[in-house]
Motif scaffolding. Structure first.
Motif, mmCIF file in Angstrom:
data_model
loop_
_atom_site.group_PDB
_atom_site.id
_atom_site.type_symbol
_atom_site.label_atom_id
_atom_site.label_comp_id
_atom_site.label_asym_id
_atom_site.label_seq_id
_atom_site.Cartn_x
_atom_site.Cartn_y
_atom_site.Cartn_z
ATOM 1 N N ILE A 165 1.045 -1.198 0.048
ATOM 2 C CA ILE A 165 0.102 0.054 -0.123
ATOM 3 C C ILE A 165 0.911 1.396 -0.132
ATOM 4 N N LEU A 166 2.080 1.359 1.033
ATOM 5 C CA LEU A 166 2.727 2.486 0.840
ATOM 6 C C LEU A 166 3.552 2.573 -0.582
ATOM 7 N N LEU A 167 4.135 1.618 -1.007
ATOM 8 C CA LEU A 167 4.672 1.682 -2.201
ATOM 9 C C LEU A 167 3.764 2.171 -3.511
ATOM 10 N N LYS A 168 2.506 1.555 -3.610
ATOM 11 C CA LYS A 168 1.545 1.980 -4.638
ATOM 12 C C LYS A 168 0.887 3.076 -4.408
ATOM 13 N N VAL A 169 0.590 3.534 -3.233
ATOM 14 C CA VAL A 169 -0.497 4.725 -2.827
ATOM 15 C C VAL A 169 0.432 5.884 -2.871
ATOM 16 N N TRP A 170 1.316 5.722 -1.875
ATOM 17 C CA TRP A 170 2.407 6.830 -1.399
ATOM 18 C C TRP A 170 3.593 6.952 -2.361
ATOM 19 N N GLY A 171 4.017 5.680 -2.898
ATOM 20 C CA GLY A 171 5.575 5.732 -3.715
ATOM 21 C C GLY A 171 6.575 5.776 -2.811
ATOM 22 N N TYR A 172 7.743 5.218 -3.339
ATOM 23 C CA TYR A 172 9.059 4.897 -2.893
ATOM 24 C C TYR A 172 9.619 6.161 -1.821
ATOM 25 N N ASP A 173 9.467 7.372 -2.318
ATOM 26 C CA ASP A 173 10.081 8.439 -1.826
ATOM 27 C C ASP A 173 9.039 8.942 -0.636
ATOM 28 N N THR A 174 8.588 8.069 -0.061
ATOM 29 C CA THR A 174 7.352 8.557 0.769
ATOM 30 C C THR A 174 7.723 9.088 2.225
ATOM 31 N N ASP A 175 7.111 10.331 2.537
ATOM 32 C CA ASP A 175 7.110 10.795 3.774
ATOM 33 C C ASP A 175 5.941 10.435 4.590
ATOM 34 N N ALA A 176 5.320 9.478 4.117
ATOM 35 C CA ALA A 176 4.056 9.155 4.825
ATOM 36 C C ALA A 176 4.269 8.770 6.307
ATOM 37 N N GLU A 177 3.570 9.034 7.339
ATOM 38 C CA GLU A 177 3.587 8.720 8.848
ATOM 39 C C GLU A 177 3.212 7.312 8.827
ATOM 40 N N ASP A 178 3.945 6.689 9.861
ATOM 41 C CA ASP A 178 3.466 5.262 10.230
ATOM 42 C C ASP A 178 2.107 4.878 10.197
ATOM 43 N N ASN A 179 1.083 5.458 10.726
ATOM 44 C CA ASN A 179 -0.049 5.417 10.748
ATOM 45 C C ASN A 179 -1.037 5.930 9.642
ATOM 46 N N SER A 180 -0.260 6.392 8.515
ATOM 47 C CA SER A 180 -1.027 6.884 7.288
ATOM 48 C C SER A 180 -2.189 5.852 6.927
ATOM 49 N N VAL A 181 -1.452 4.830 6.414
ATOM 50 C CA VAL A 181 -2.440 3.622 5.894
ATOM 51 C C VAL A 181 -3.663 3.537 6.703
ATOM 52 N N GLU A 182 -3.498 3.202 8.227
ATOM 53 C CA GLU A 182 -4.589 3.086 9.062
ATOM 54 C C GLU A 182 -5.501 4.014 8.974
ATOM 55 N N VAL A 183 -5.086 5.342 8.864
ATOM 56 C CA VAL A 183 -6.003 6.588 8.612
ATOM 57 C C VAL A 183 -6.832 6.415 7.545
ATOM 58 N N TYR A 184 -6.140 6.160 6.280
ATOM 59 C CA TYR A 184 -6.846 6.120 5.249
ATOM 60 C C TYR A 184 -7.876 5.046 5.122
ATOM 61 N N VAL A 185 -7.457 3.826 5.862
ATOM 62 C CA VAL A 185 -8.237 2.593 5.684
ATOM 63 C C VAL A 185 -9.606 3.038 6.739
ATOM 64 N N SER A 186 -9.567 3.828 7.733
ATOM 65 C CA SER A 186 -10.596 4.328 8.392
ATOM 66 C C SER A 186 -11.569 5.538 7.722
ATOM 67 N N PHE A 187 -10.918 6.109 6.754
ATOM 68 C CA PHE A 187 -11.706 7.187 6.042
ATOM 69 C C PHE A 187 -12.575 6.096 5.165
ATOM 70 N N LEU A 188 -12.014 4.943 4.562
ATOM 71 C CA LEU A 188 -12.776 4.304 3.583
ATOM 72 C C LEU A 188 -13.808 3.526 4.397
ATOM 73 N N ARG A 189 -13.492 3.046 5.448
ATOM 74 C CA ARG A 189 -14.406 2.071 6.384
ATOM 75 C C ARG A 189 -15.795 3.039 6.624
ATOM 76 N N ARG A 190 -15.488 4.302 6.961
ATOM 77 C CA ARG A 190 -16.578 5.219 7.313
ATOM 78 C C ARG A 190 -17.613 5.329 5.963
ATOM 79 N N LYS A 191 -16.794 5.541 4.652
ATOM 80 C CA LYS A 191 -17.666 5.732 3.522
ATOM 81 C C LYS A 191 -18.396 4.509 3.230
ATOM 82 N N LEU A 192 -17.754 3.246 3.269
ATOM 83 C CA LEU A 192 -18.190 1.983 2.893
ATOM 84 C C LEU A 192 -19.626 1.867 4.014
#
Ligand code: CA
Length: 224
Positions: free
Chosen positions: A174-201
């Motif tokens: 997920i980090l590679l495909k959505v954020w890319g290699y040169d990511t400055d994504a925080e450790d919990n970014s994936v969890e945060v976005y998953v929770s956004f999607l869960r709310r939308k579902l």
């Protein structure tokens, strides 16, 4: 767009890599079939450029294994032999196109563009899974007559999950495909976005759930 080249002739591999880099693609290179298969299965590529004669595992076996694992990654095969049998076998094994060496740079680039366009066209009509449709044109997710808009990151994450269905997508993928290699994504970014999607579902009243497979990743499931 990220392209994987599996080619053991070092000079040709390097020429291909530079050619595709210059054309604006992100490129990774593997020199044997076994390493190539591992990488191709990572789920982060949009196209595989695959040689037939390779050490450790030949291109046709790699391709057969890839398809057996359910991968629909577009594959452009490179073959040194021009015999009909090899070409037919390659296409039968699930290659999307082949080029016979030696080929012109322009010919290769045209094939790459055509295969990536085909991939995008499939995206454009929407990605379906169970009661969900992901719409590229409007960057939104639909279930029945309800639609929610998505941010670009939510869209890319949802696309990755829908493409894999009940197959687990790891946090690294997920980090590679959505954020890319040169990511400055925080450790919990994936969890945060998953929770956004869960709310939308939930808002869509979809039967699809995003399941957390602890310390592995995420997959989709259908509520009974
Ligand atoms: Ca070779």
């Amino acid at each position: 767009m990220r392209i994987l080249i599996v080619e053991d002739e070092l000079r040709l591999a390097d020429t291909l890599r530079r050619l595709l880099l210059r054309a604006g693609y992100t490129v990774d290179l593997r020199h044997d079939g076994a390493a190539g298969l591992d990488e191709a299965l990572s789920g982060i590529y949009d196209l595989l450029v695959l040689d037939v004669m390779l050490p450790k595992m030949d291109g046709l076996s790699l391709l057969k294994t890839l398809r057996k694992q359910g991968s629909t990654l577009p594959v452009l095969m490179l073959t040194a032999k021009s015999e009909l049998r090899d070409r037919v076998e390659g296409l039968d094994c699930g290659a999307d196109y082949y080029l016979t060496k030696p080929f012109e740079s322009e010919e290769l680039l045209a094939c790459v563009r055509a295969l990536l366009r085909r991939e995008n066209r499939e995206d454009a009509v929407g990605l379906h899974w169970e009661d969900l449709t992901l719409e590229q044109r409007t960057v939104s997710l639909r279930c029945g007559d309800k639609t929610v808009p998505l941010s670009r990151k939510e869209y890319n994450l949802m696309a990755l999950l829908l493409q894999n269905g009940q197959q687990v997508v790891t946090k690294e993928q997920i980090l590679l495909k959505v954020w890319g290699y040169d990511t400055d994504a925080e450790d919990n970014s994936v969890e945060v976005y998953v929770s956004f999607l869960r709310r939308k579902l939930e808002h869509l009243s979809s039967r699809v759930r995003i399941r957390t497979r602890r310390s592995v990743g995420y997959c989709l499931e259908v509520a009974q």
